[in-house]
Scaffold this active site. Sequence first.
Site, mmCIF file in Angstrom:
data_model
loop_
_atom_site.group_PDB
_atom_site.id
_atom_site.type_symbol
_atom_site.label_atom_id
_atom_site.label_comp_id
_atom_site.label_asym_id
_atom_site.label_seq_id
_atom_site.Cartn_x
_atom_site.Cartn_y
_atom_site.Cartn_z
ATOM 1 N N LYS A 62 -0.918 12.569 31.620
ATOM 2 C CA LYS A 62 -0.851 12.297 33.059
ATOM 3 C C LYS A 62 -2.074 11.543 33.566
ATOM 4 O O LYS A 62 -2.044 10.947 34.635
ATOM 5 C CB LYS A 62 -0.615 13.587 33.820
ATOM 6 C CG LYS A 62 0.784 14.144 33.535
ATOM 7 C CD LYS A 62 1.114 15.363 34.346
ATOM 8 C CE LYS A 62 2.557 15.786 34.144
ATOM 9 N NZ LYS A 62 2.796 16.383 32.816
HETATM 10 C C1 LIG Z 1 4.077 16.489 32.207
HETATM 11 C C2 LIG Z 1 4.107 16.692 30.738
HETATM 12 C C3 LIG Z 1 5.273 16.428 29.979
HETATM 13 C C4 LIG Z 1 6.571 15.991 30.619
HETATM 14 O O1 LIG Z 1 6.513 14.685 31.144
HETATM 15 P P1 LIG Z 1 7.604 14.192 32.217
HETATM 16 O O2 LIG Z 1 7.158 12.856 32.656
HETATM 17 O O3 LIG Z 1 7.546 15.217 33.324
HETATM 18 O O4 LIG Z 1 8.921 14.186 31.542
HETATM 19 C C5 LIG Z 1 5.206 16.583 28.614
HETATM 20 N N1 LIG Z 1 4.072 17.012 28.006
HETATM 21 C C6 LIG Z 1 2.943 17.272 28.684
HETATM 22 C C7 LIG Z 1 1.742 17.746 27.956
HETATM 23 C C8 LIG Z 1 2.909 17.118 30.075
HETATM 24 O O5 LIG Z 1 1.782 17.387 30.763
#
Ligand SMILES: *Cc1c(COP(=O)(O)O)cnc(C)c1O
Length: 485
Positions: free
Chosen positions: A108
């Site tokens: 993120k």
């Molecule tokens: C947010 C997250 C996901 C999922 O991603 P999306 O874009 O919500 O599908 C997968 N793995 C980790 C470690 C995350 O923080």
Amino acid sequence: MQFFSTRDAALRVSASQAIVQGLSKEGGLFVPESFPQVDVQAVCGLDYPAMAAAILKEYLTDYDPAFLAQAADKTYGAAFGGKAGYLAPVSEGVYALELWHGPTCAFKDYALQLMPKLLVEAKRNLNRTEKTLILVATSGDTGKAALDGYHDIPGGEIAVFDPTGGTSEIQRLQMATQEGENVSVYAVRGNFDDAQTGVKKVFADPEIAAKLAQRNTCLSSANSINWGRLVPQIVYYFAAYAQLMQAGKVKFGDEVDFCVPTGNFGDILAGYYAKRMGLPVGRLVCASNRNNVLTDFLETGSYTADRTFYKTTSPSMDILVSSNLERLLWHVTGSDAEVADLMNQLNRTGRYTVRPETLAAIQETFSCGWVEEEEVAQEIRARYEQDGYLCDTHTAVAFHVAGKQQRPGVPMVVLSTASPFKFPCSVLAALGAQVPENDFEAMHALEQLTGRTAPASLAALASKPERFSTIIDPAQIAQVALGEE
Ligand SMILES: *Cc1c(COP(=O)(O)O)cnc(C)c1O
């Protein structure tokens, strides 16, 4: 480039407006009016920051390209330790796109380190001078990534709400120790849905909006419904492809498949944009944990959110309403009326079913699989013992599904979304080691067992003072927003 609302295509806004506003006023999400076609080979020849700038400028056409180049440089250079979009070979034909070399050790960071810069510039583009108050409900990774991205930005404040006991201890400490004058963190009694519902109520409350407007303050969201969260994620699909070409694993034009551990459908949707922009993406494989609402949908065309919610060892994928799927529905149906109808059904009944043609169009690109908890642990151990590759729980979900979906002769890239040291207890347990009570001891034990070093930002948490310890009820989120708490 203008942006439509998925629920009202007559509603068009600029990129700056889409980023400031987040969600369209009738509840739709903003989508670009077209998929810009880029010279893929030329883009693949660029370094990561330049690649990011080249893709951003195709969508953010009302931003100054010089600003975008500078923002991309600042974001994806030193802060990612020179490892932005790094592709690691794992086994024959299988690669891990390691997206956790940023400041908070989860993917993120790619969006949330850049988005604050895009927001400040969008306000400048639109001559807006109000204060922006960002409210974030988080199950763990989003909250910390947003705090790190937005701390000390001019004209902005951020408040994060995490469920009591809903995050790993490391995740909780990452948030509770956040520095910065314009940040605050609250633990909300209940689970993630309670926190999320509390925040959504505040966003939908006209009285709160009016009171804040009197103080020249506007609410905004950092959740992945915002277009500004999605666009930076397109870049690393190009970066993966470029590295496979450089390593001689593909010739330009050969297909590459991607397997993505999925929750809100944001990360995988960015791969769909990359494909529609001309990158030779083959299949996009959606990997779910036990909360397999998306894999059910991709197989049957019926989305059923009213089902049991499971707490798993991959908490960032514990989600039943995947907001970004709405964008895909718009792109495959091209009908705002149809999407609005489906989303109304979801709100009213917790479920909807798409037309067979829609499902067929989606299945041309997307395949899927889901994983039981025992399989997650087995996968972590198998990758470590067979390939010497250490991965976290979310990435393990994707590795397991990728193993079943790999096509002969087609490279498979697994998106590795978090550092294994963010979930040290689960990873240690999967490796069959004794698990200490405390996350830091677990981090240390994992270092000893594997000979790898925990990211410095996580190890440093042990000695950082906790700044935030307030626990509130979901109903008090409104008071926090109004500064009455
Ligand atoms: C947010 C997250 C996901 C999922 O991603 P999306 O874009 O919500 O599908 C997968 N793995 C980790 C470690 C995350 O923080």
